[in-house]
Design a protein around this motif. Structure first.
Motif, PDB file in Angstrom:
ATOM      1  N   SER A   7       0.703  -1.195   0.047  1.00 19.65           N
ATOM      2  CA  SER A   7       0.079  -0.055   0.026  1.00 19.65           C
ATOM      3  C   SER A   7       0.873   1.421   0.017  1.00 19.65           C
ATOM      4  O   SER A   7       0.347   2.432  -0.490  1.00 19.65           O
ATOM      5  CB  SER A   7      -0.854   0.028   1.346  1.00 19.65           C
ATOM      6  OG  SER A   7      -0.280  -0.016   2.432  1.00 19.65           O
ATOM      7  N   GLY A   8       2.019   1.028   0.448  1.00 18.55           N
ATOM      8  CA  GLY A   8       2.938   2.260   0.689  1.00 18.55           C
ATOM      9  C   GLY A   8       2.417   3.264   1.847  1.00 18.55           C
ATOM     10  O   GLY A   8       2.939   4.290   1.963  1.00 18.55           O
ATOM     11  N   GLU A   9       1.676   2.583   2.517  1.00 17.86           N
ATOM     12  CA  GLU A   9       1.218   3.395   3.785  1.00 17.86           C
ATOM     13  C   GLU A   9       1.372   2.654   5.138  1.00 17.86           C
ATOM     14  O   GLU A   9       1.089   3.180   6.091  1.00 17.86           O
ATOM     15  CB  GLU A   9      -0.414   3.738   3.639  1.00 17.86           C
ATOM     16  CG  GLU A   9      -0.693   4.628   2.179  1.00 17.86           C
ATOM     17  CD  GLU A   9      -0.068   5.839   2.453  1.00 17.86           C
ATOM     18  OE1 GLU A   9       0.262   6.528   3.535  1.00 17.86           O
ATOM     19  OE2 GLU A   9       0.019   6.347   1.235  1.00 17.86           O
ATOM     20  N   THR A  31       6.459  -1.412  -4.181  1.00 14.45           N
ATOM     21  CA  THR A  31       5.214  -0.942  -3.913  1.00 14.45           C
ATOM     22  C   THR A  31       4.156  -1.350  -5.049  1.00 14.45           C
ATOM     23  O   THR A  31       4.642  -1.096  -6.407  1.00 14.45           O
ATOM     24  CB  THR A  31       4.951   0.514  -3.199  1.00 14.45           C
ATOM     25  OG1 THR A  31       3.782   0.593  -2.681  1.00 14.45           O
ATOM     26  CG2 THR A  31       5.429   1.742  -4.084  1.00 14.45           C
ATOM     27  N   TYR A  33       1.816   1.045  -4.989  1.00 13.64           N
ATOM     28  CA  TYR A  33       1.302   2.436  -5.125  1.00 13.64           C
ATOM     29  C   TYR A  33       2.349   3.545  -5.115  1.00 13.64           C
ATOM     30  O   TYR A  33       2.706   3.982  -4.091  1.00 13.64           O
ATOM     31  CB  TYR A  33       0.130   2.872  -3.883  1.00 13.64           C
ATOM     32  CG  TYR A  33      -0.950   1.815  -4.403  1.00 13.64           C
ATOM     33  CD1 TYR A  33      -1.986   2.291  -5.118  1.00 13.64           C
ATOM     34  CD2 TYR A  33      -1.197   0.495  -3.603  1.00 13.64           C
ATOM     35  CE1 TYR A  33      -3.097   1.613  -5.061  1.00 13.64           C
ATOM     36  CE2 TYR A  33      -2.169   0.019  -3.941  1.00 13.64           C
ATOM     37  CZ  TYR A  33      -3.198   0.364  -4.382  1.00 13.64           C
ATOM     38  OH  TYR A  33      -4.562  -0.562  -4.697  1.00 13.64           O
ATOM     39  N   GLU A  35       2.375   6.413  -5.743  1.00 17.00           N
ATOM     40  CA  GLU A  35       1.873   7.896  -5.390  1.00 17.00           C
ATOM     41  C   GLU A  35       1.476   7.750  -3.819  1.00 17.00           C
ATOM     42  O   GLU A  35       1.147   8.683  -3.191  1.00 17.00           O
ATOM     43  CB  GLU A  35       0.561   8.038  -6.241  1.00 17.00           C
ATOM     44  CG  GLU A  35      -0.590   7.375  -5.767  1.00 17.00           C
ATOM     45  CD  GLU A  35      -0.630   5.651  -6.378  1.00 17.00           C
ATOM     46  OE1 GLU A  35      -1.535   5.006  -6.039  1.00 17.00           O
ATOM     47  OE2 GLU A  35       0.192   5.433  -7.153  1.00 17.00           O
ATOM     48  N   SER A  36       2.080   6.650  -3.292  1.00 17.58           N
ATOM     49  CA  SER A  36       1.667   6.786  -1.592  1.00 17.58           C
ATOM     50  C   SER A  36       2.641   7.492  -1.037  1.00 17.58           C
ATOM     51  O   SER A  36       3.501   8.026  -1.572  1.00 17.58           O
ATOM     52  CB  SER A  36       1.795   5.102  -1.308  1.00 17.58           C
ATOM     53  OG  SER A  36       3.177   4.760  -1.427  1.00 17.58           O
ATOM     54  N   THR A  37       2.183   7.396   0.385  1.00 19.58           N
ATOM     55  CA  THR A  37       3.528   8.278   1.325  1.00 19.58           C
ATOM     56  C   THR A  37       4.785   7.740   1.068  1.00 19.58           C
ATOM     57  O   THR A  37       5.657   8.530   0.642  1.00 19.58           O
ATOM     58  CB  THR A  37       2.999   8.176   2.517  1.00 19.58           C
ATOM     59  OG1 THR A  37       1.580   8.528   2.640  1.00 19.58           O
ATOM     60  CG2 THR A  37       3.920   8.949   3.646  1.00 19.58           C
ATOM     61  N   LYS A  40       6.188   8.766  -2.532  1.00 22.38           N
ATOM     62  CA  LYS A  40       6.694  10.022  -2.808  1.00 22.38           C
ATOM     63  C   LYS A  40       8.017  10.338  -1.987  1.00 22.38           C
ATOM     64  O   LYS A  40       8.605  11.146  -2.441  1.00 22.38           O
ATOM     65  CB  LYS A  40       5.469  10.900  -2.185  1.00 22.38           C
ATOM     66  CG  LYS A  40       4.359  10.756  -3.159  1.00 22.38           C
ATOM     67  CD  LYS A  40       3.146  11.711  -2.586  1.00 22.38           C
ATOM     68  CE  LYS A  40       1.869  11.749  -3.436  1.00 22.38           C
ATOM     69  NZ  LYS A  40       0.595  12.261  -2.992  1.00 22.38           N
ATOM     70  N   LYS A  54      -4.955  -2.568   0.283  1.00 23.30           N
ATOM     71  CA  LYS A  54      -5.847  -1.275   0.170  1.00 23.30           C
ATOM     72  C   LYS A  54      -6.983  -1.778  -0.897  1.00 23.30           C
ATOM     73  O   LYS A  54      -8.195  -1.006  -1.008  1.00 23.30           O
ATOM     74  CB  LYS A  54      -4.980  -0.695  -0.638  1.00 23.30           C
ATOM     75  CG  LYS A  54      -5.188   1.043  -0.720  1.00 23.30           C
ATOM     76  CD  LYS A  54      -4.082   1.803  -1.243  1.00 23.30           C
ATOM     77  CE  LYS A  54      -4.545   3.231  -1.206  1.00 23.30           C
ATOM     78  NZ  LYS A  54      -3.485   4.013  -1.667  1.00 23.30           N
TER      79      LYS A  54
END
Length: 114
Positions: A7-9, A31, A33, A35-37, A40, A54
């Motif tokens: 999820s990258g979260e 990951t 994602y 564009e996840s935290t 980024k 997710k």
């Protein structure tokens, strides 16, 4: 640091990546994602497609299937985790060959934190 989170979260992974960045380390995210935290804050990422926690939405499963949006029924992040495991094993195998290392060489340097 190689930070792995479908999820990258994932709080512990994102926190470790932030600490590494604050100490001047480069971060590579693995990951689904980017564009996840985690994505980024990383310097680079490896995109691994997989059904992650997710994407769990059992209520709309049939609706997605009817519209042709097929997703795996593997639970939670299993598809991501298995795909990542195979990917990273392949990298280790390739590095072993290029560096002329054997499994015995790796075992001799392996640290057990038990």
């Amino acid at each position: 640091i190689i930070a792995i989170s479908g999820s990258g979260e994932t709080n512990t992974i994102v926190s470790a990546a932030k600490i590494a960045k604050n100490r001047g380390s480069k971060v590579l995210a693995v990951t689904s994602y980017p564009e996840s935290t985690l994505g980024k804050l990383s310097d680079a990422y490896v995109f691994v497609k997989g059904r992650t926690k997710k994407e769990v939405d059992d209520e709309n499963y049939m609706k997605r299937q009817i519209h042709g949006n097929y997703t795996s029924l593997t639970p939670l992040g299993t598809a991501f985790e298995l795909t990542t495991l195979v990917f990273l094993d392949a990298i280790v195998s390739e590095l072993m060959e290029k560096m002329q290392q054997t499994e015995s060489d790796l075992k001799a340097r392996h640290t057990v934190l038990e």
